[in-house]
Scaffold this active site. Structure first.
Site, short mmCIF file in Angstrom:
data_model
loop_
_atom_site.label_atom_id
_atom_site.label_comp_id
_atom_site.label_asym_id
_atom_site.label_seq_id
_atom_site.Cartn_x
_atom_site.Cartn_y
_atom_site.Cartn_z
N PRO A 44 0.83 -1.20 0.00
CA PRO A 44 0.00 0.00 0.00
C PRO A 44 0.87 1.25 0.00
O PRO A 44 1.93 1.30 0.63
CB PRO A 44 -0.80 -0.12 1.30
CG PRO A 44 -0.85 -1.59 1.57
CD PRO A 44 0.45 -2.13 1.08
N CYS A 45 0.38 2.28 -0.70
CA CYS A 45 1.23 3.44 -0.97
C CYS A 45 0.84 4.68 -0.18
O CYS A 45 1.45 5.73 -0.35
CB CYS A 45 1.16 3.78 -2.46
SG CYS A 45 -0.51 4.15 -3.06
N GLN A 46 -0.16 4.61 0.71
CA GLN A 46 -0.65 5.82 1.36
C GLN A 46 0.46 6.56 2.12
O GLN A 46 0.45 7.78 2.20
CB GLN A 46 -1.78 5.49 2.34
CG GLN A 46 -3.04 4.98 1.66
CD GLN A 46 -3.07 3.47 1.65
OE1 GLN A 46 -2.03 2.81 1.57
NE2 GLN A 46 -4.26 2.90 1.72
N PHE B 140 3.43 7.04 1.36
CA PHE B 140 4.37 7.77 0.51
C PHE B 140 3.67 8.65 -0.53
O PHE B 140 4.32 9.36 -1.29
CB PHE B 140 5.27 6.78 -0.25
CG PHE B 140 6.05 5.86 0.65
CD1 PHE B 140 7.13 6.33 1.37
CD2 PHE B 140 5.69 4.53 0.77
CE1 PHE B 140 7.85 5.47 2.19
CE2 PHE B 140 6.41 3.68 1.59
CZ PHE B 140 7.49 4.15 2.30
N SER B 141 2.34 8.58 -0.58
CA SER B 141 1.61 9.18 -1.69
C SER B 141 1.37 10.67 -1.50
O SER B 141 1.42 11.21 -0.40
CB SER B 141 0.26 8.49 -1.87
OG SER B 141 -0.60 8.81 -0.80
#
Length: 617
Positions: free
Chosen positions: A85-87, A89-90
């Site tokens: 999941p990228c939250q 770093f997003s």
């Protein structure tokens, strides 16, 4: 591919299967999928088994941290794919609360990835994530992740690519890392297959190219409902809410510049790729169809390059979430084919030629060019619609009026010219409003109760003239009984400011906390013999200079002259008064021991559910 053994592949963080589809199409055999979300696992199950694209895939619906790779050791797996999941770093994470990176548990899921790589020892792995990962937190998480992969003996190649350059009808930037063990030939990324950076001569795939056969020429243009719904039909293709801003030349704006995210009221240009499809869009979040509606699931699948016969399980919202969280299968296919032919089943006549020496992608440059193009489109459309209007000016007059505002709760209010008897539970305020040119003065007092102690509040707002045609400053003097009244005072201020304008909310005027500059400034002061910590906090966070920035809890405690251990309880009190003060307890993406107050005023919309996120455990 005939005569060659299938490349056994394990998929991690599989989601709805975007990577898995592309790799399967390139001749890989996905033998296992690991995914924690049950709804996504249902989609993977629906597409696995005999006659399905993921025919041999065993779906493991489990937390990656608890996944045991033992059954997949020694069975010939050559490739591992997936991205966590990228939250953390997003860009969306930065806007909502800040980038935690590897500080957050989700940002450390790469450790589970490495644990599985160490156990299985595939020749190759493909890891994808958000384009902002290398620059997050000064690059420290990126260096840590690369070091972890390298320590396992993998050489790395990494690039940020735009899916539109690889035949997807959507601009979607992703970071792709290809890791390979010693003894495997070096890897080079394929050059774009479409657009000006490609050597094929193929144009970018437009929205219409992708979904034209799904369209009904007889379909009427729709009317969208809701607070902002009627504006959608006025948005030119390729533009968003910013069309209605002064910066775009709109004579009487509906929004301040950067008061919303760029997907708000975004309508696709059917002759170009769409912007990135979001996983959890709001009602007014695009992309919208050019006929003023949301896209269907089938259309969204096409824009994300999913096969038509690939089943997305779930109702509309859950289906959109799964599609929006996926890697475009077409991009995955190009990467998979390149990995196959360069690293695993070597051949010299590559399906997708590698980038030539000195290649430099131009997609960022083209992104800026698109921005300028749509600014020109907006200005041309404004000139056409308002051909006889250079600007709208309102004659500044001096006037005054007095009225009463009766509240039932916080969100139901009634204006009247005289004091009215209300039901039990109603609270009434007497308002004196005076306008002197571009300056507004408001005097607010309690009309329905006789308070034993009265607090005097001053709220000064300046810099409004950039967005409001006939108002530059507002000065409010209010006498309140309790701090609960402050919410309704701000509600009255909002009503005064939007009166006679085309703005709908105070935030539309002020600007979104993550994007705004210092155009509109707010100063709040409370006059009292002694001030509680809560009153000091409202004064402090009621300054625009203190809102929208990250602070440590230690700094807040020092500013408010209180013990740091008392800060969590203070935050809970502020949130109960509808001040959007965020901490790691309320928003997991907030950095540890940090505080963010988004606005110098309480959230006035009843749809903002602050209570839902509070966690004092």
């Amino acid at each position: 591919m005939s005569g060659q053994a299938k490349i056994k592949t394990l998929s991690l963080f599989s989601g709805a299967g975007g990577l898995d589809i592309g790799f399967s199409q390139a001749g890989y055999e996905v033998v296992g999928c690991v995914e924690i979300e049950p709804a996504y696992c249902q989609t993977l199950q629906a597409n696995s088994g005999k006659g399905k694209l993921l025919r041999h895939a065993e779906v493991n619906c489990v937390d990656i941290k608890e996944f045991d790779p033992a059954p997949y050791v020694g069975v010939g797996i050559e490739c591992v794919i997936g991205g966590p999941p990228c939250q953390t770093f997003s860009a969306a994470g930065r806007r909502s609360g800040g980038v935690l990176g590897t500080i957050d548990a989700r940002g450390r899921l790469f450790e589970s990835y490495c644990r599985i790589l160490k156990a299985i020892r595939p020749k190759v792995f493909v890891f994808e994530n958000v384009y902002g990962l290398p620059g997050a937190n000064g690059g420290q998480p990126w260096r840590e992740i690369c070091k972890a992969f390298s320590s396992l003996g993998y050489s790395l190649r990494a690039e940020v690519v735009d899916s539109a350059d690889y035949g997807v009808a959507q601009h979607r930037e992703r970071l792709i890392i290809v890791g390979y063990l010693a003894g495997v030939p070096d890897f080079e990324f394929p050059e774009p297959t479409h657009g000006p950076d490609s050597s094929t001569g193929l144009p970018l795939v437009s929205v219409y190219d992708a979904i034209s056969d799904l369209q009904d020429d007889a379909e009427p243009y729709h009317e969208f409902d809701g607070l902002y719904g009627h504006l959608l039909s006025l948005v030119p293709e390729g533009l968003n809410y910013s069309f209605f801003t002064r910066e775009m030349g709109y004579p009487k704006p509906f929004f301040a510049w950067r008061s919303k995210f760029h997907d708000f009221l975004y309508k696709v240009d059917q002759c170009a790729p769409a912007r990135t499809i979001k996983a959890q869009p709001g009602k007014f979040t695009g992309p919208f169809h050019w006929k003023n509606r949301h896209f269907s699931v089938q259309e969204l699948k096409r824009l994300q390059s999913f096969p038509d016969d690939y089943e997305i399980v779930g109702k509309y919202g859950k289906a959109v979430e799964q599609i929006g969280n996926s890697v475009p299968p077409r991009l995955a296919y190009v990467i998979a084919q390149s990995v196959r032919e360069q690293l695993l089943r070597g051949r010299t006549d590559l399906t997708f030629p590698v980038r030539p020496a000195g290649f430099e992608s131009t997609f960022r440059k083209r992104q800026r060019e698109r921005t300028n193009h749509y600014k020109d489109v907006a200005k041309a459309e404004v000139a056409k619609r308002f051909s006889n209007v250079v600007s709208i000016e309102t004659a500044l007059v001096n006037r005054s009026e007095e009225y009463f505002v009766r509240y039932r709760g916080n969100f139901t209010k009634h204006f009247s010219s005289s004091m009215e008897e209300g039901d039990l539970g109603d609270v009434s305020y007497a308002v004196k409003e005076r306008r002197e040119g571009a300056n507004v003065h408001i005097d607010v007092g309690l009309a329905s109760v006789r308070a034993k102690s009265v607090k005097e509040i001053s709220i000064d707002i300046s810099g409004l003239s950039k967005y409001l045609i006939d108002v530059d400053t507002l000065e409010c003097k209010a006498r309140i009984s309790t701090l609960d009244d402050l919410f309704r005072v701000w509600s009255i201020i909002e009503a005064v400011l939007i009166k006679g304008s085309q703005f709908y909310t105070l935030i539309d005027i002020y600007g979104h906390y993550a994007n705004r500059g210092d155009t509109v400034r707010v100063i709040t002061s409370i006059k009292a013999r002694s001030k509680s910590a809560l009153m000091r906090a409202i004064e402090y966070f009621g300054q625009s200079s203190s809102a929208g920035i990250f602070m440590t809890q230690e700094d807040v405690a020092q500013e408010l002259k209180m013990d740091q251990s008392e800060v969590p309880d203070l935050v809970a009190e502020l949130r109960s008064l509808r001040w959007d003060v965020r901490t790691p307890k309320t928003h997991p993406t907030i950095r540890q021991k940090a505080i963010l107050c988004t606005y110098p005023f309480p959230l006035l919309s009843g749809k903002a559910q602050l209570e839902r996120k509070v966690d004092l455990s």
